[in-house]
Design an enzyme around this catalytic site. Structure first.
Site, PDB file in Angstrom:
ATOM      1  N   GLU A 138       6.702  -5.516  -5.882  1.00 50.84           N
ATOM      2  CA  GLU A 138       5.739  -6.595  -5.482  1.00 50.84           C
ATOM      3  C   GLU A 138       4.919  -6.257  -4.235  1.00 50.84           C
ATOM      4  O   GLU A 138       4.235  -5.455  -4.056  1.00 50.84           O
ATOM      5  CB  GLU A 138       6.291  -8.121  -5.694  1.00 50.84           C
ATOM      6  N   MET A 139       5.416  -7.099  -3.183  1.00 52.75           N
ATOM      7  CA  MET A 139       4.687  -6.936  -1.801  1.00 52.75           C
ATOM      8  C   MET A 139       5.556  -5.901  -1.053  1.00 52.75           C
ATOM      9  O   MET A 139       5.003  -5.553   0.143  1.00 52.75           O
ATOM     10  CB  MET A 139       4.522  -8.364  -1.430  1.00 52.75           C
TER      11      MET A 139
END
Lengths: 351, 351
Positions: A138-139
């Site tokens: 994700e991040m």
């Protein structure tokens, strides 16, 4: 046409569209046993006073892509506030264009869920907020990188000091999560037609929608999808009666089993909250079903052992569309300016 | 301390911080020969009446990731209105995590540029808007896909009909671009301290900043960086006097040569507009320089043949920071809801 015949036509149209007041009132009383309206004020959250300064800071953080190591992905990338609080993808795309394992749940009204994520592994929104920031798909950031990033920008120093007054070191990964939680607590969608119905204005739902609500209760949907969010309150096996095919329920994702390691929690998931459901296709944790009527049909066979008729499916779907509330209006934040101390974007994918 | 000694200290401080009124007025008159303030009203654009309905539609389109084939990348991804109208990356990341060839220019005040892109290959913002939507390394969509996407959502049907009244087929790729241009025309940043100076309030710029402005004019920066945007008005070779190293000026990107195929346009680029420059690191078409002072130093040697002293660089940089204007405040748009007709996201990279 005479005024009189026009009137009788109108009366007839109203009669077709709205059930009698007595029937509606019975349904309303029954519905009140299962459901609650969304409050029109920001709810409080546990261990985190929701203040104006914290909300403002949380809004900046929610939209700030520099919480990701690429400096490209923000919370809003997958929880887009203009699109029902999710990304309308099967499963989210994250760092390095990697595909996430599950469909992104909406952030709207998430504050009312019993716990966060499809498997409820985060007890609240502040715990949830720390997950995607660190997840490699994700991040792909880390608490240390996030703190270094935030501390490098004077405007964040000021905003954190205001949001967490009296603290020695207001910028921290924990406080980032608390501020995001405070902002997310404001992301509620009151005033849906169903809320108005629950408040006593039964005329806002037409005959088909009321029939759908009645079916939603009578066939048993409401046993799992109840409360403020019509779901999000408990955990149930996907396939209580009959497991759906592997296209909809991939064998590799055993749901809550991964959290509790308890055999009878295989393929157990949190019942999906149904608020604003018409805005958040595709459906289920796998994101494999794009059509809301099809999702209702699958729920009928897999959870209730009911082959719902086309007419029943249509009515339930019509009811579900009354759950779309007023979307939160947000002033897009102007973000703090980077400095030479701000960690540079890292675009490489580390596996 | 007596009131009198405090006063004389204050007077002294003022004397140190602000040049004499006479000197400032001379500088102001000189500056007016080169620069113009940003207007406080939305400028008109050629062949495209800027109406409220068009601006509202353009705002939706600007933030709508479904203009990309992945349904993940919007104009705002690379032209982030919270971060100075760009992405603060060396070069942008697009479809499939591909790296774009050049640094994303800011969308703020872009309406005042003579043409768009680093090589000026789009004559205006409506021509520009069509580029990234179709570029394989950016949004990777097509006019047909965009039109199918927009036509699938009733709320867009309504918004286009309002924005383009009287047209038989208001939803078109051309009209998408026109609406985006209309919205982008509103993305101006008036009221910077430099604008206030140009309007006659010379006291808003301190001694260092005014000295920087004087140097900006005297050393020759202003011959290319003039007008409303202090740049964006003409094309010049990067390395008029001395080519910078390949780290800053990669040999493979010949700039305007690719547009005009004219030998003497090799390594020619549009002079970068300098409004809000402190918000838009990293710098140059290559995005290789993160530090504004370093960028100023490189410009000195490459364009002017001047080894600017540290003191001169500091002063010019201080002046450049007075170019930061009031950032546009935007209400984040609630986007139209998808239907079963909406083309599904395409995440694969086709090369």
């Amino acid at each position: 046409m005479t005024t009189k015949s026009l009137r009788s036509m109108l009366a007839c149209a109203v009669f077709l569209a709205v059930p009698t007041a007595a029937l509606s009132n019975d349904l309303l009383e029954e519905a009140k046993d299962y459901f609650e309206p969304i409050p029109s004020v920001v709810p409080s959250v546990k261990n985190n006073a929701v203040t104006g300064d914290k909300i403002e800071l949380g809004k900046m953080l929610f939209f700030d892509p520099r919480l990701s190591s690429s400096a490209l992905i923000s919370c809003n990338t997958c929880h887009n506030l203009g699109m029902g609080g999710d990304d309308n993808l099967e499963t989210s795309i994250g760092h390095g264009w990697q595909k996430g394992p599950r469909n992104a749940p909406t952030v709207l009204n998430a504050v009312f869920n019993i716990a966060q994520f499809w498997d409820g592994r985060a007890e609240d929104l502040k715990a949830q907020a720390k997950g995607p920031v660190q997840a490699g798909v994700e991040m792909a950031s880390s608490p240390a990188r996030v703190e270094a990033t935030l501390k490098s920008m004077p405007a964040y120093e000021v905003a954190f000091a205001k949001a967490f007054p009296g603290e020695d070191s207001p910028i921290s990964f924990d406080n980032m999560a608390k501020a995001i939680e405070a902002f997310e607590a404001t992301l509620i969608t009151p005033y849906s037609r169903f809320d108005q119905f629950l408040e006593g204005n039964t005329k806002v739902m037409n005959e088909e929608e009321q029939a759908g609500l009645q079916l939603f209760i009578d066939t048993g949907c409401a046993s799992c999808h109840a409360g403020v969010n019509l779901g999000g309150e408990g955990y149930y096996p996907f396939g209580v009666v009959e497991k759906p095919g592997a296209d909809v329920l991939p064998a590799g994702d055993k749901g809550r089993f991964a959290v509790t390691q308890t055999a009878d929690e295989e393929y157990v998931f949190r019942a999906g909250p149904l608020r604003n459901i018409e805005l958040t296709a595709p459906y289920f944790h796998s994101g494999k079903v794009w059509d809301l009527e099809q999702a209702v049909a699958i729920m009928g066979t897999s959870q209730l052992g009911e082959d719902l008729s086309d007419d029943e499916i249509k009515k339930i779907t019509a009811f579900l569309k009354t759950l779309t509330g007023e979307q939160p209006r947000v002033d897009y934040p102007i973000l703090p300016v980077e400095t030479s101390e701000t960690p540079k974007p890292e675009l490489m994918v580390v596996k």
